[in-house]
Design a protein around this motif. Structure first.
Motif, PDB file in Angstrom:
ATOM      1  N   SER A 188       0.832  -1.198   0.000  1.00 26.69           N
ATOM      2  CA  SER A 188       0.000   0.000   0.000  1.00 26.69           C
ATOM      3  C   SER A 188       0.867   1.247   0.000  1.00 26.69           C
ATOM      4  O   SER A 188       2.006   1.233   0.450  1.00 26.69           O
ATOM      5  N   TYR A 189       0.326   2.319  -0.575  1.00 27.18           N
ATOM      6  CA  TYR A 189       0.968   3.617  -0.409  1.00 27.18           C
ATOM      7  C   TYR A 189      -0.105   4.653  -0.160  1.00 27.18           C
ATOM      8  O   TYR A 189      -1.245   4.524  -0.601  1.00 27.18           O
ATOM      9  N   SER A 190       0.277   5.695   0.597  1.00 22.90           N
ATOM     10  CA  SER A 190      -0.704   6.684   1.037  1.00 22.90           C
ATOM     11  C   SER A 190      -0.153   8.085   0.887  1.00 22.90           C
ATOM     12  O   SER A 190       1.061   8.314   0.968  1.00 22.90           O
ATOM     13  N   ASP A 191      -1.058   9.028   0.647  1.00 20.33           N
ATOM     14  CA  ASP A 191      -0.790  10.433   0.898  1.00 20.33           C
ATOM     15  C   ASP A 191      -1.906  10.922   1.819  1.00 20.33           C
ATOM     16  O   ASP A 191      -2.676  10.114   2.332  1.00 20.33           O
ATOM     17  N   GLN A 192      -2.012  12.206   2.041  1.00 16.99           N
ATOM     18  CA  GLN A 192      -2.972  12.655   3.046  1.00 16.99           C
ATOM     19  C   GLN A 192      -4.418  12.518   2.579  1.00 16.99           C
ATOM     20  O   GLN A 192      -5.350  12.611   3.375  1.00 16.99           O
ATOM     21  N   PHE A 193      -4.621  12.239   1.280  1.00 19.00           N
ATOM     22  CA  PHE A 193      -5.981  12.164   0.764  1.00 19.00           C
ATOM     23  C   PHE A 193      -6.435  10.749   0.426  1.00 19.00           C
ATOM     24  O   PHE A 193      -7.628  10.506   0.282  1.00 19.00           O
ATOM     25  N   SER A 194      -5.519   9.814   0.245  1.00 20.57           N
ATOM     26  CA  SER A 194      -5.937   8.529  -0.288  1.00 20.57           C
ATOM     27  C   SER A 194      -4.943   7.432   0.064  1.00 20.57           C
ATOM     28  O   SER A 194      -3.807   7.690   0.463  1.00 20.57           O
ATOM     29  N   THR A 195      -5.402   6.191  -0.101  1.00 22.47           N
ATOM     30  CA  THR A 195      -4.555   5.008   0.042  1.00 22.47           C
ATOM     31  C   THR A 195      -4.840   4.069  -1.113  1.00 22.47           C
ATOM     32  O   THR A 195      -6.000   3.790  -1.429  1.00 22.47           O
ATOM     33  N   THR A 196      -3.784   3.598  -1.762  1.00 18.41           N
ATOM     34  CA  THR A 196      -3.902   2.612  -2.823  1.00 18.41           C
ATOM     35  C   THR A 196      -3.253   1.332  -2.336  1.00 18.41           C
ATOM     36  O   THR A 196      -2.206   1.364  -1.708  1.00 18.41           O
ATOM     37  N   TYR A 197      -3.886   0.194  -2.600  1.00 11.57           N
ATOM     38  CA  TYR A 197      -3.334  -1.049  -2.083  1.00 11.57           C
ATOM     39  C   TYR A 197      -3.551  -2.186  -3.076  1.00 11.57           C
ATOM     40  O   TYR A 197      -4.546  -2.232  -3.801  1.00 11.57           O
ATOM     41  N   ALA A 198      -2.578  -3.080  -3.132  1.00 10.50           N
ATOM     42  CA  ALA A 198      -2.662  -4.299  -3.925  1.00 10.50           C
ATOM     43  C   ALA A 198      -2.502  -5.468  -2.974  1.00 10.50           C
ATOM     44  O   ALA A 198      -1.502  -5.555  -2.259  1.00 10.50           O
ATOM     45  N   VAL A 199      -3.484  -6.339  -2.929  1.00  8.20           N
ATOM     46  CA  VAL A 199      -3.452  -7.502  -2.054  1.00  8.20           C
ATOM     47  C   VAL A 199      -3.050  -8.711  -2.897  1.00  8.20           C
ATOM     48  O   VAL A 199      -3.825  -9.187  -3.728  1.00  8.20           O
ATOM     49  N   PHE A 200      -1.814  -9.171  -2.729  1.00 10.88           N
ATOM     50  CA  PHE A 200      -1.330 -10.333  -3.462  1.00 10.88           C
ATOM     51  C   PHE A 200      -1.809 -11.600  -2.756  1.00 10.88           C
ATOM     52  O   PHE A 200      -1.458 -11.851  -1.599  1.00 10.88           O
ATOM     53  N   THR A 201      -2.621 -12.373  -3.449  1.00  7.73           N
ATOM     54  CA  THR A 201      -3.227 -13.547  -2.831  1.00  7.73           C
ATOM     55  C   THR A 201      -2.606 -14.855  -3.300  1.00  7.73           C
ATOM     56  O   THR A 201      -2.929 -15.908  -2.755  1.00  7.73           O
ATOM     57  N   TRP A 202      -1.696 -14.806  -4.283  1.00  8.08           N
ATOM     58  CA  TRP A 202      -1.153 -16.062  -4.796  1.00  8.08           C
ATOM     59  C   TRP A 202       0.168 -15.810  -5.517  1.00  8.08           C
ATOM     60  O   TRP A 202       0.313 -14.845  -6.245  1.00  8.08           O
ATOM     61  N   VAL A 203       1.138 -16.681  -5.296  1.00  9.15           N
ATOM     62  CA  VAL A 203       2.366 -16.716  -6.084  1.00  9.15           C
ATOM     63  C   VAL A 203       2.660 -18.177  -6.367  1.00  9.15           C
ATOM     64  O   VAL A 203       2.609 -19.021  -5.467  1.00  9.15           O
ATOM     65  N   GLN A 204       2.940 -18.504  -7.627  1.00  2.00           N
ATOM     66  CA  GLN A 204       3.169 -19.892  -8.005  1.00  2.00           C
ATOM     67  C   GLN A 204       3.996 -19.938  -9.274  1.00  2.00           C
ATOM     68  O   GLN A 204       4.156 -18.929  -9.970  1.00  2.00           O
ATOM     69  N   GLU A 205       4.503 -21.110  -9.591  1.00  4.10           N
ATOM     70  CA  GLU A 205       5.185 -21.290 -10.858  1.00  4.10           C
ATOM     71  C   GLU A 205       4.158 -21.258 -11.971  1.00  4.10           C
ATOM     72  O   GLU A 205       3.095 -21.871 -11.873  1.00  4.10           O
ATOM     73  N   GLY A 206       4.466 -20.532 -13.028  1.00  2.00           N
ATOM     74  CA  GLY A 206       3.526 -20.413 -14.136  1.00  2.00           C
ATOM     75  C   GLY A 206       3.655 -21.563 -15.117  1.00  2.00           C
ATOM     76  O   GLY A 206       4.403 -22.522 -14.890  1.00  2.00           O
TER      77      GLY A 206
END
Length: 534
Positions: free
Chosen positions: A410-428
């Motif tokens: 996640s990253y934030s400034d005083q007005f907002s927060t953006t977040y990426a929730v990684f739910t899986w990592v695997q060999e492709g």
């Protein structure tokens, strides 16, 4: 039998970690902070416990040792179905420690970010359970002082309030010491900011803010740097839009600026319980809450992760564990010259905060497959930090403390927060790493974009980029919907460092700092054990 490829595991113990604490054999790490580390442990009867141990360098200092003693004493006396049971402690040991029952489940913050707000009876159960937990603490004339979404676990049997680390008895001189502000910005009561006397109703204010967050998915005083949040708490009304009508009166009262106008925790509990069963006025609130949770707290399954797998990750040539730890610990704000993942139209500065043992990180850099990484000299790469800030933005990696199978960037400034929730990592389907998850945004009306320039993988000596261009958008909205995403990094090693950076740093006067998480394809897990993964 658990599937080793997909079953969540505790994070591995570091080389310097003990293998046992008191009577408990350690299974792995759960979390780490400025005051100590929380380990998963096995008791003699086969049960799983959470063991909190002080950092060795703090063990000889009076205040950290006294804090452990206070926490253990309060935990031993509080009785609530929504507070973990203290199993053992030794606050006189060379390194003080305490152990409670292990509580499986995500934090409230993790749940809301990945699944959205709580609804209906689940919301009532959360509000009632946490009010009961506070009432149990207050019965011993103590104040928790740090009730927030990260200190609430959504266990299969109900919500659980954790972390009595900064709790104090009412009347303690530490509660009124001039100049001290103890708590978490945005969740503290006005009197915590203003240096006034703290009482049990200070916790009730935090309870109201937390219930509002659980119901709406928004922090009632927004996000931003500590001074901005302090001003909002002291001078503005909370954002309660979207709060269900039935629970609005008690939450509004709890968030009153004047402590005397707030209900007690027991009064809040009875008000919420009455919304569920208006015909009852229970004398035994513990039995009533237990029955309520057993009836309506459903669908919150969570299991105990497997013990950490023993890893055999070699250090880079010429490096030692001591050198790696030193490099990580001596990073300064001046090192933050890098960037982060997705540009936003809103660029006003702010700091969303982070863990109290924050390290500051460096530049992820550019480059294609095989390019030399900053870690090639045998030290940790500059990107190997869990959180960083530069005065305009903050970025943070948050590993799921109870399920290392996913993490939040996640990253934030005083007005907002953006977040990426990684739910899986695997060999492709081809050699390399395939990652997937969900992208979300909260704050002022706006749309944010995540693309292939936001990420790369490194093993400390080389760098691998995503296979192809991609772009995902997210915007602030009332619904629980989050945008799904996925990408493949060809050639990425089985263990490495996933880094995110600002793909267009020239857009910002101060580019958003880079942070990173370790991944392990074999176990499909993430961690911040940087000294072991690169």
């Amino acid at each position: 039998m658990p599937n080793s490829a997909t079953s969540p595991r505790f994070a591995a113990l570091s080389d310097g970690d003990p293998r046992s604490v008191g009577p408990f054999k350690l299974l792995g790490r759960i979390a780490a902070g400025g005051m100590g580390t929380v380990f998963a442990g096995r008791s003699a009867d086969g049960g799983t416990v959470a063991v909190k141990a002080a950092r060795e360098e703090l063990a000889s200092q009076p205040e950290p040792r006294a804090r452990f003693a206070r926490e253990a004493d309060l935990a031993s006396r509080v009785r609530s179905p929504c507070v973990p049971v203290l199993r053992d402690s030794d606050t006189a040991a060379a390194v003080p420690w305490l152990a409670t029952d292990y509580v499986p489940g995500p934090t409230l913050q993790q749940y809301v970010r990945t699944r959205g707000p709580l609804r209906g009876e689940h919301l009532l159960a959360l509000a009632a359970g946490l009010a009961h937990a506070l009432s149990a603490v207050h019965a011993h004339e103590a104040v928790h002082r740090d009730l927030k979404p990260g200190n609430v676990l959504l266990a299969p049997h109900g919500p659980v309030m954790v972390d009595f680390g900064i709790a104090r008895e009412v009347g303690d001189s530490d509660l009124t010491r001039t100049g001290d502000v103890v708590g978490t910005s945005g969740w503290m009561s006005p009197e915590q900011y203003g240096g006034r006397e703290l009482t049990e109703r200070s916790d009730v204010f935090s309870w109201g803010a937390l219930v509002a967050y659980a119901a709406t998915g928004r922090e009632p005083f927004g996000t931003g740097p500590a001074n901005v949040l302090a001003y909002r708490v002291l001078h503005t009304a909370p954002d309660l839009a979207g709060l269900p009508d039935e629970i609005t009166p008690v939450v509004t009262a709890a968030l009153s600026p004047e402590p005397s106008q707030r209900p007690t925790a027991e009064q809040a509990l009875r008000a919420v319980y009455g919304l569920w069963d208006a015909s009852a006025d229970p004398r035994d609130l513990t039995a009533a809450v237990s029955a309520m949770l057993a009836t309506i707290w459903t669908g919150m399954e969570a299991g105990v992760p497997e013990p950490a797998r023993r890893r055999r990750w070699p250090l880079a040539a010429g490096a030692s564990a001591g050198v790696l730890v030193l490099l990580a610990a001596t990073a300064t704000v001046a090192d933050v010259t890098g960037a982060a993942p997705w540009p936003s139209v809103v660029t006003a500065g702010g700091n969303g905060g982070g863990p109290d043992d924050r390290n500051n990180g460096g530049n992820g850099g550019d480059g294609g497959n095989g390019e030399t990484s900053p870690g090639s000299d045998g030290g940790l790469p500059e990107e190997a930090v869990a959180s960083a800030e530069n005065g305009a933005h903050s970025a943070e990696v948050e590993i799921d403390e109870y399920d290392g199978a996913h993490f939040t960037l996640s990253y934030s400034d005083q007005f907002s927060t953006t977040y990426a929730v990684f739910t899986w990592v695997q060999e492709g389907p081809e050699e390399g790493a395939t990652l997937s998850g969900q992208l979300g945004y909260s704050g002022m009306p706006n749309t944010v974009t995540m693309n292939q320039d936001a990420f790369y993988v490194t093993d400390g000596t080389q760098q691998w980029e995503p296979a192809e261009e991609f772009e995902y958008d997210a915007e602030a909205k009332e619904s629980e919907t989050m945008e799904e995403f996925g990408f493949h990094v060809p050639g990425a090693p089985k263990q490495g460092l996933l880094v995110y950076r600002d793909p267009d740093p020239v857009q910002e006067e101060k580019p958003i700092p880079s942070v990173a998480a370790c991944y392990d394809l074999e176990g499909s897990t993430f961690s911040t054990d940087y000294e072991e993964c690169v």
